[in-house]
Design an enzyme around this catalytic site. Sequence first.
Site, PDB file in Angstrom:
ATOM      1  CG  HIS A   1     -20.531   8.670 -62.713  1.00 28.73           C
ATOM      2  ND1 HIS A   1     -19.971   9.913 -62.923  1.00 28.73           N
ATOM      3  CD2 HIS A   1     -20.262   8.339 -61.430  1.00 28.73           C
ATOM      4  CE1 HIS A   1     -19.383  10.307 -61.810  1.00 28.73           C
ATOM      5  NE2 HIS A   1     -19.538   9.380 -60.881  1.00 28.73           N
TER       6      HIS A   1
ATOM      7  CG  ASP B   1     -16.204   2.352 -58.973  1.00 27.72           C
ATOM      8  OD1 ASP B   1     -16.927   3.356 -59.112  1.00 27.72           O
ATOM      9  OD2 ASP B   1     -15.038   2.398 -58.505  1.00 27.72           O
TER      10      ASP B   1
HETATM   11  P1  5GP Z   1     -17.899   9.842 -58.288  1.00 31.98           P
HETATM   12  O1  5GP Z   1     -16.894   9.974 -57.168  1.00 31.98           O
HETATM   13  O2  5GP Z   1     -17.674  10.917 -59.332  1.00 31.98           O
HETATM   14  O3  5GP Z   1     -19.319   9.761 -57.846  1.00 31.98           O
HETATM   15  O4  5GP Z   1     -17.611   8.443 -58.943  1.00 31.98           O
HETATM   16  C1  5GP Z   1     -16.531   8.196 -59.808  1.00 31.98           C
HETATM   17  C2  5GP Z   1     -16.243   6.729 -59.741  1.00 31.98           C
HETATM   18  O5  5GP Z   1     -15.401   6.389 -60.824  1.00 31.98           O
HETATM   19  C3  5GP Z   1     -15.501   6.292 -58.458  1.00 31.98           C
HETATM   20  O6  5GP Z   1     -16.283   5.347 -57.737  1.00 31.98           O
HETATM   21  C4  5GP Z   1     -14.193   5.700 -58.995  1.00 31.98           C
HETATM   22  O7  5GP Z   1     -13.764   4.571 -58.268  1.00 31.98           O
HETATM   23  C5  5GP Z   1     -14.529   5.373 -60.434  1.00 31.98           C
HETATM   24  N1  5GP Z   1     -13.417   5.430 -61.359  1.00 31.98           N
HETATM   25  C6  5GP Z   1     -12.493   6.426 -61.458  1.00 31.98           C
HETATM   26  N2  5GP Z   1     -11.608   6.140 -62.423  1.00 31.98           N
HETATM   27  C7  5GP Z   1     -11.982   4.938 -62.950  1.00 31.98           C
HETATM   28  C8  5GP Z   1     -11.438   4.127 -63.996  1.00 31.98           C
HETATM   29  O8  5GP Z   1     -10.433   4.447 -64.645  1.00 31.98           O
HETATM   30  N3  5GP Z   1     -12.084   2.953 -64.270  1.00 31.98           N
HETATM   31  C9  5GP Z   1     -13.192   2.564 -63.555  1.00 31.98           C
HETATM   32  N4  5GP Z   1     -13.724   1.386 -63.898  1.00 31.98           N
HETATM   33  N5  5GP Z   1     -13.718   3.313 -62.584  1.00 31.98           N
HETATM   34  C10 5GP Z   1     -13.123   4.485 -62.278  1.00 31.98           C
END
Ligand code: 5GP
Length: 114
Positions: free
Chosen positions: A100, A30
């Site tokens: 994810h 992440d």
């Molecule tokens: P959600 O908030 O949808 O459960 O999780 C999305 C996750 O994707 C977040 O923890 C965020 O830090 C991660 N994330 C967003 N953009 C990127 C990126 O460009 N690269 C990586 N490696 N992680 C990302």
Amino acid sequence: MADCLFCGIADGKIKVNLVYQDDAVLAFKDISPKAPVHILIIPRKHIASVLDLDSSDGAVIGQIFQVAGRLAREQGVADSGFRVVANSGADAGQSVFHLHYHLLGGRQMAWPPG
Ligand code: 5GP
Ligand code: ZN
């Protein structure tokens, strides 16, 4: 899917710190880690959220959980404990609408989650 960040990562157009990949699944660190171990595990196939799974997705979800266990061992959190979490929708804080699973470990975590 066009304009999907994680489809871009699965296609190799957006660079990430990859820790695992196979035909169906990808795992990468992440970008904004919330624990010493914070890895995202995704299907290559675009599935928006848990709500969009269908019966043909059973194998890839099983594979994701197998990969989670393998990575938990590799990353040294299998014995201390870890979480595998899929945020779904606004109240849960989902920000990327490509399914994810967060693999989180390496610190004590609270329950219930905030
Ligand atoms: P959600 O908030 O949808 O459960 O999780 C999305 C996750 O994707 C977040 O923890 C965020 O830090 C991660 N994330 C967003 N953009 C990127 C990126 O460009 N690269 C990586 N490696 N992680 C990302
Ligand atoms: Zn996608």
